[in-house]
Design a protein around this motif. Structure first.
Motif, PDB file in Angstrom:
ATOM      1  N   THR A   1       0.803  -1.220   0.000  1.00 50.88           N
ATOM      2  CA  THR A   1       0.000   0.000   0.000  1.00 50.88           C
ATOM      3  C   THR A   1       0.840   1.277   0.000  1.00 50.88           C
ATOM      4  O   THR A   1       0.319   2.351  -0.301  1.00 50.88           O
ATOM      5  CB  THR A   1      -0.949   0.042   1.210  1.00 50.88           C
ATOM      6  OG1 THR A   1      -0.194  -0.066   2.422  1.00 50.88           O
ATOM      7  CG2 THR A   1      -1.975  -1.077   1.142  1.00 50.88           C
TER       8      THR A   1
ATOM      9  N   ASP B   1      -5.630 -10.635  -2.044  1.00 55.54           N
ATOM     10  CA  ASP B   1      -6.541  -9.510  -1.844  1.00 55.54           C
ATOM     11  C   ASP B   1      -5.783  -8.180  -1.800  1.00 55.54           C
ATOM     12  O   ASP B   1      -6.242  -7.169  -2.358  1.00 55.54           O
ATOM     13  CB  ASP B   1      -7.336  -9.701  -0.551  1.00 55.54           C
ATOM     14  CG  ASP B   1      -8.346 -10.840  -0.649  1.00 55.54           C
ATOM     15  OD1 ASP B   1      -8.586 -11.326  -1.775  1.00 55.54           O
ATOM     16  OD2 ASP B   1      -8.873 -11.247   0.400  1.00 55.54           O
TER      17      ASP B   1
ATOM     18  N   LEU C   1      -6.016  -4.891  -4.447  1.00 54.82           N
ATOM     19  CA  LEU C   1      -6.132  -3.485  -4.066  1.00 54.82           C
ATOM     20  C   LEU C   1      -5.012  -2.661  -4.688  1.00 54.82           C
ATOM     21  O   LEU C   1      -5.252  -1.576  -5.239  1.00 54.82           O
ATOM     22  CB  LEU C   1      -6.090  -3.346  -2.543  1.00 54.82           C
ATOM     23  CG  LEU C   1      -7.262  -3.915  -1.744  1.00 54.82           C
ATOM     24  CD1 LEU C   1      -7.005  -3.762  -0.258  1.00 54.82           C
ATOM     25  CD2 LEU C   1      -8.564  -3.233  -2.125  1.00 54.82           C
ATOM     26  N   ARG C   2      -3.779  -3.181  -4.588  1.00 58.28           N
ATOM     27  CA  ARG C   2      -2.629  -2.437  -5.095  1.00 58.28           C
ATOM     28  C   ARG C   2      -2.758  -2.161  -6.593  1.00 58.28           C
ATOM     29  O   ARG C   2      -2.412  -1.082  -7.075  1.00 58.28           O
ATOM     30  CB  ARG C   2      -1.342  -3.222  -4.812  1.00 58.28           C
ATOM     31  CG  ARG C   2      -0.077  -2.626  -5.411  1.00 58.28           C
ATOM     32  CD  ARG C   2       0.212  -1.245  -4.833  1.00 58.28           C
ATOM     33  NE  ARG C   2       1.404  -0.649  -5.413  1.00 58.28           N
ATOM     34  CZ  ARG C   2       1.450  -0.049  -6.595  1.00 58.28           C
ATOM     35  NH1 ARG C   2       0.367   0.006  -7.352  1.00 58.28           N
ATOM     36  NH2 ARG C   2       2.571   0.482  -7.029  1.00 58.28           N
TER      37      ARG C   2
ATOM     38  N   ASN D   1      -5.606  -2.049  -8.212  1.00 58.68           N
ATOM     39  CA  ASN D   1      -6.917  -1.440  -8.479  1.00 58.68           C
ATOM     40  C   ASN D   1      -7.768  -2.310  -9.402  1.00 58.68           C
ATOM     41  O   ASN D   1      -8.465  -1.816 -10.288  1.00 58.68           O
ATOM     42  CB  ASN D   1      -6.743  -0.041  -9.085  1.00 58.68           C
ATOM     43  CG  ASN D   1      -8.044   0.748  -9.126  1.00 58.68           C
ATOM     44  OD1 ASN D   1      -8.919   0.569  -8.275  1.00 58.68           O
ATOM     45  ND2 ASN D   1      -8.191   1.620 -10.118  1.00 58.68           N
TER      46      ASN D   1
ATOM     47  N   THR E   1      -9.483   1.684  -5.798  1.00 58.61           N
ATOM     48  CA  THR E   1      -8.252   2.013  -5.058  1.00 58.61           C
ATOM     49  C   THR E   1      -7.169   2.537  -5.996  1.00 58.61           C
ATOM     50  O   THR E   1      -5.999   2.168  -5.880  1.00 58.61           O
ATOM     51  CB  THR E   1      -7.743   0.774  -4.285  1.00 58.61           C
ATOM     52  OG1 THR E   1      -7.622  -0.335  -5.200  1.00 58.61           O
ATOM     53  CG2 THR E   1      -8.690   0.393  -3.156  1.00 58.61           C
TER      54      THR E   1
ATOM     55  N   VAL F   1      -7.234   6.521  -1.023  1.00 56.16           N
ATOM     56  CA  VAL F   1      -7.200   5.330  -0.172  1.00 56.16           C
ATOM     57  C   VAL F   1      -6.597   5.732   1.170  1.00 56.16           C
ATOM     58  O   VAL F   1      -5.603   6.465   1.218  1.00 56.16           O
ATOM     59  CB  VAL F   1      -6.357   4.212  -0.815  1.00 56.16           C
ATOM     60  CG1 VAL F   1      -6.307   2.988   0.091  1.00 56.16           C
ATOM     61  CG2 VAL F   1      -6.908   3.843  -2.184  1.00 56.16           C
TER      62      VAL F   1
ATOM     63  N   ARG G   1     -12.178  -1.886   2.756  1.00 48.31           N
ATOM     64  CA  ARG G   1     -11.863  -2.758   1.611  1.00 48.31           C
ATOM     65  C   ARG G   1     -10.960  -3.922   1.997  1.00 48.31           C
ATOM     66  O   ARG G   1     -10.836  -4.881   1.238  1.00 48.31           O
ATOM     67  CB  ARG G   1     -11.190  -1.933   0.512  1.00 48.31           C
ATOM     68  CG  ARG G   1     -11.967  -0.704   0.058  1.00 48.31           C
ATOM     69  CD  ARG G   1     -13.265  -1.076  -0.620  1.00 48.31           C
ATOM     70  NE  ARG G   1     -14.003   0.112  -1.055  1.00 48.31           N
ATOM     71  CZ  ARG G   1     -15.157   0.077  -1.692  1.00 48.31           C
ATOM     72  NH1 ARG G   1     -15.731  -1.098  -1.969  1.00 48.31           N
ATOM     73  NH2 ARG G   1     -15.774   1.191  -2.039  1.00 48.31           N
ATOM     74  N   PHE G   2     -10.318  -3.815   3.174  1.00 42.40           N
ATOM     75  CA  PHE G   2      -9.396  -4.877   3.601  1.00 42.40           C
ATOM     76  C   PHE G   2      -9.246  -4.806   5.105  1.00 42.40           C
ATOM     77  O   PHE G   2      -9.052  -3.724   5.677  1.00 42.40           O
ATOM     78  CB  PHE G   2      -8.032  -4.715   2.933  1.00 42.40           C
ATOM     79  CG  PHE G   2      -6.968  -5.663   3.440  1.00 42.40           C
ATOM     80  CD1 PHE G   2      -6.891  -6.967   2.984  1.00 42.40           C
ATOM     81  CD2 PHE G   2      -6.050  -5.237   4.395  1.00 42.40           C
ATOM     82  CE1 PHE G   2      -5.916  -7.838   3.461  1.00 42.40           C
ATOM     83  CE2 PHE G   2      -5.068  -6.099   4.876  1.00 42.40           C
ATOM     84  CZ  PHE G   2      -5.008  -7.405   4.406  1.00 42.40           C
TER      85      PHE G   2
END
Length: 625
Positions: free
Chosen positions: A460, A502, A506-507, A509, A514, A550, A577-578
Motif C-alpha cells: 500500500t 486480496d 487493491l494495489r 486497483n 483504489t 485510499v 476494503r481490507f
C-alpha cells in the motif's frame, strides 16, 4: 511530490545521449566473414570472432575439426579482433578459442558464448532463432507492477537433490498469475561454477546456466511468462566477474601486476568484496562487452527489464561515498547503457541495487544521473523491518515508519522498489521475517500477524512493491541455494495466500476503487507513537476523491481498539476494503470486524473530517470510497 507518473516508458521524457567513450564492437569484418561477436551461425557454417589484442595467433578448435589447433586459424582484422568463417560448424557444435601468446598456447571459452556445456566445459554454437509465436506482450504500467523475486534453483526444485529449472518456473506461472503477480525478477541465471549458487559469481556472462536448462529453455520461460501476462526482469552482475571457472581471466595471456588482463583493471581499482576482479570500465572494448550483454537480454531474449546488482561498486571502488575511490567511467558506463535502452526500448525497466539513498541513481542522464528507472530502497526496508521485528511494542518507532512511507527519489514515488523480504534480507545471518520474530515458531500468531503487517505496508505504500518467493505462504528459516521452497505450505497457509491476493488486487486497483495506491501522492494523516498507530492516505489525481483516495491504518501494537479516531480527507461513507484480522485469512486471527466509518465534520489530524475504525492487534485496515 510530482504529479506525474511514468505509466510506461514511452510516456517518459527522452534522455540525452551520455558520452559512451566506446567504439564499435569490431572493426569492419574481414571479407567473407559475418558481423557480430562470438559464434555467429549462417547457412552452412559459423563465423567466429574474438577480441585478443595481445595474441600472436588465434584458432578455433571444436567438434567440427577434431579439436585440431591448426585447422581453422582466425585472421587478424584490426584493433585486436580476430575472425574466420568455418563451413560445417553448425549450431550444437562445441568449440574453444586456441590462443598463442609468445611461447604459450592455451584454450579459452568464448567470452560471448550464448551456451556452454558447463562452466568448466566448452562453448556451444547457439542458433538464436526462436518461434516466439503470437507474443504481443505489453509491459504493464510501471505503477501497476507487483514484483516477485525468485531464485530458479530453489523456486520449484523437484527435490532437495536436484536444482530447479526454467521450465520449473513455467509450471508455477499460473499460480503467480492468480496471485496477481505481473512481474517476476530472477536472481542471476547466467552460467556459474557447479549447479548451486545464488548466481552472483558469473563465469560466462552471456551463457544461461546449463543446469537450469540453458538458453532455449530460458526463452521458453520468457514466452510462457508473457502468455500469462507476466513481465520478466533479470538480475545482471557487472560489478565483478567470477571468481571461479573464469576464462576471461588473463584471456589472451597479458596482464599487469598479476591482475586479470584485458577484461579487468590491473591496479588498485580491481579490488572488490568478491576478489580483485572488477571489469575495466574505462576500456572501450570492455564497455562494449557489458553494453552488448545488457542489450542482448532485452532484445534477443525479450526480457522486460534488468536489475543491476550492487552498482555502488561500479561507481566507486569501496562502494561508498568516497570521492577518492570514485570510478567516473563506471558511472558513465551505466548511464550510457540506460540511455540507449531509453532511446530504443523505452518501455523496458532498469532497476538498480545501490542501497545508498542516492537520488542520482534514478536521475535523468541529461541531468548527470545514471538514468535507472527505480532502485531498491534501504530507506523503506530497514525502518519497517525494525518496526515489525522488534521484540517489544515500545521499541516500534512510528516516526521512522512515517519516514519510510514518505521517502521519494527525485520527487517520484516509483523511483524505488520497496519490500520487507529479499534474497539479501533473509540470508547472510538473517532469516525470514516470521523466523526473525519468533525463531523456531514462525507459524505462530505473533509472527503471522506482524509479517502480514509488513506486507500490507509494502503493498500500500508508495513505490514498486516486491515480494520474495514463498513470502505469501509464510516461508520460514533462511534462504540458501540448497533448500527448495516448500510448496506444501501454499496449501497449509492458503488463507494467507488469499490475504496477499486480496492486497495485490487493491494495489493494482483490479476492483476499480483504489486507484490511489498507484498514484504519486502520499500524506501521513496520523502518528501516535504512544499507541503505535499510523495512518496515511494515497491518491493519484488532483485532490483525489471516490475511486481514487485510499486511507491505510496500521496498528503496530498488541492492543485492540474498538473505535480508533483518525482524520479523513473527505466526508461521506468510507467502506472497509481490507481487514488483515479476518478469520478467513487464518483461523488464529481474531476476526475483529472493520466495516468502515462514516466521516463526521470537525477538525482532527489537521483534516476537516474524522471517523472511527475498529483496529485489531497488529492489524491493518484499508478504507476507500
Amino acid at each position: 511530490m510530482s504529479a506525474t507518473v511514468p505509466l510506461n516508458r514511452s510516456a517518459k521524457p527522452g534522455k540525452k545521449t551520455a558520452s559512451a567513450t566506446a567504439k564499435s564492437a569490431t572493426a569492419a569484418p574481414a571479407p567473407g566473414t559475418h558481423g557480430g561477436m562470438g559464434a555467429v551461425p549462417y547457412d552452412g557454417g559459423t563465423t567466429f570472432r574474438v577480441w585478443a589484442p595481445h595474441a600472436d595467433a588465434v584458432a578455433v578448435v571444436g567438434t567440427f575439426n577434431g579439436w585440431k589447433g591448426k585447422a581453422n586459424a582466425l585472421q587478424h582484422e584490426a584493433d585486436g579482433y580476430w575472425a574466420t568463417d568455418v563451413a560445417g560448424a553448425l549450431p550444437g557444435a562445441e568449440y574453444k578459442f586456441e590462443i598463442t601468446n609468445g611461447d604459450q598456447t592455451f584454450r579459452r571459452n568464448d567470452p560471448y558464448a550464448r551456451e556452454v556445456t558447463n562452466s568448466a566445459g566448452n562453448s556451444v554454437v547457439f542458433d538464436p532463432s526462436f518461434d516466439w509465436g503470437d507474443d504481443h506482450f505489453q509491459m504493464p504500467a510501471w505503477n501497476d507492477l507487483v514484483i516477485y523475486e525468485l531464485h530458479v534453483g530453489t523456486f520449484n526444485a523437484p527435490d532437495a537433490d536436484k536444482v530447479g529449472t526454467f521450465m520449473g518456473v513455467v509450471d508455477k506461472l499460473p499460480y503467480l498469475r492468480d496471485l496477481g503477480i505481473n512481474c517476476i525478477e530472477l536472481l542471476p541465471a547466467t552460467e556459474f561454477p557447479g549447479s548451486r549458487s545464488w548466481g552472483y559469481n558469473p563465469s560466462n556472462p552471456f551463457a544461461l546456466e546449463s543446469d537450469y536448462g540453458g538458453p532455449l529453455a530460458f526463452k521458453e520461460m520468457v514466452k510462457a511468462a508473457h502468455q500469462h501476462g507476466i513481465a520478466v526482469v533479470l538480475d545482471v552482475v557487472y560489478n565483478h566477474f567470477g571468481p571461479g571457472d573464469l576464462d576471461l581471466w588473463q584471456f589472451d595471456g597479458w596482464s599487469e601486476n598479476d591482475g586479470g588482463g584485458i577484461y579487468f583493471y590491473n591496479d588498485w581499482r580491481a579490488k572488490t568484496p568478491w576478489g580483485e576482479n572488477r571489469p575495466d570500465y574505462g576500456r572501450p572494448e570492455v564497455r562494449q562487452y557489458i553494453r552488448d550483454n545488457a542489450l542482448m537480454w532485452l532484445e534477443d531474449y525479450r526480457v522486460d527489464g534488468l536489475r543491476a546488482d550492487a552498482i555502488a561498486f561500479i561507481r566507486n571502488v569501496e562502494g561508498e561515498e568516497n570521492p577518492g575511490a570514485d570510478l567516473p567511467e563506471g558511472w558513465s558506463l551505466m548511464s550510457w547503457i540506460n540511455d540507449e535502452i531509453d532511446q530504443t526500448m523505452p518501455w523496458k525497466i532498469t532497476i538498480a541495487e545501490d542501497m545508498r539513498g542516492n537520488d542520482g541513481i534514478t536521475a535523468p542522464v541529461a541531468e548527470g544521473g545514471q538514468g535507472f528507472d527505480s532502485q531498491w530502497d534501504s530507506a523503506f526496508v530497514y525502518p519497517v523491518h525494525a518496526a515489525i521485528t522488534a521484540a517489544h511494542d515500545a521499541d516500534r518507532d512510528m516516526h521512522a515508519v512515517a519516514g519510510a512511507l514518505t521517502q521519494a527519489y527525485n520527487g517520484d514515488a516509483f523511483h524505488r522498489v520497496i519490500y520487507t523480504e529479499s534474497h539479501d534480507e533473509v540470508a547472510n545471518g538473517k532469516s525470514r521475517i516470521p523466523e526473525e520474530i519468533m525463531p523456531g515458531a514462525a507459524d505462530s500468531w505473533f509472527p503471522k500477524k506482524r509479517a502480514v503487517l509488513g506486507a500490507a505496508l509494502v503493498l500500500t505504500a508508495p513505490g514498486l512493491p516486491m515480494l520474495f518467493q514463498g513470502q505469501e505462504f509464510l516461508a520460514d528459516g533462511s534462504f540458501n541455494d540448497n533448500e527448495p521452497l516448500q510448496w506444501g505450505r501454499a496449501e497449509e497457509f492458503k488463507g494467507l495466500v488469499q490475504l496477499y491476493r486480496d492486497l495485490i488486487r487493491l494495489r493494482r486497483n483490479l476492483d476499480g476503487n483504489t486507484r490511489g495506491l498507484g498514484g504519486q501522492h502520499t500524506r501521513i494523516l496520523h502518528i501516535n507513537n504512544e499507541e503505535k498507530v499510523i495512518a496515511f492516505a494515497r491518491w493519484a489525481d488532483g485532490d483525489g476523491g471516490p475511486g481514487d483516495t485510499v486511507v491505510v491504518i496500521a496498528n503496530f501494537a498488541d492492543k485492540t481498539h474498538e473505535a480508533y479516531r483518525i482524520g479523513l480527507p473527505a466526508g461521506g461513507d468510507w467502506p472497509c476494503r481490507f481487514n488483515s484480522d479476518w478469520q478467513g485469512y487464518d483461523g488464529a486471527f481474531g476476526d475483529f470486524g472493520c466495516l468502515g466509518t462514516m466521516a463526521e465534520a470537525g477538525e482532527y489530524d489537521d483534516m476537516n473530517w474524522h471517523g472511527s475504525v475498529a483496529l485489531a492487534p497488529y492489524g491493518v485496515v484499508v478504507l476507500a470510497q
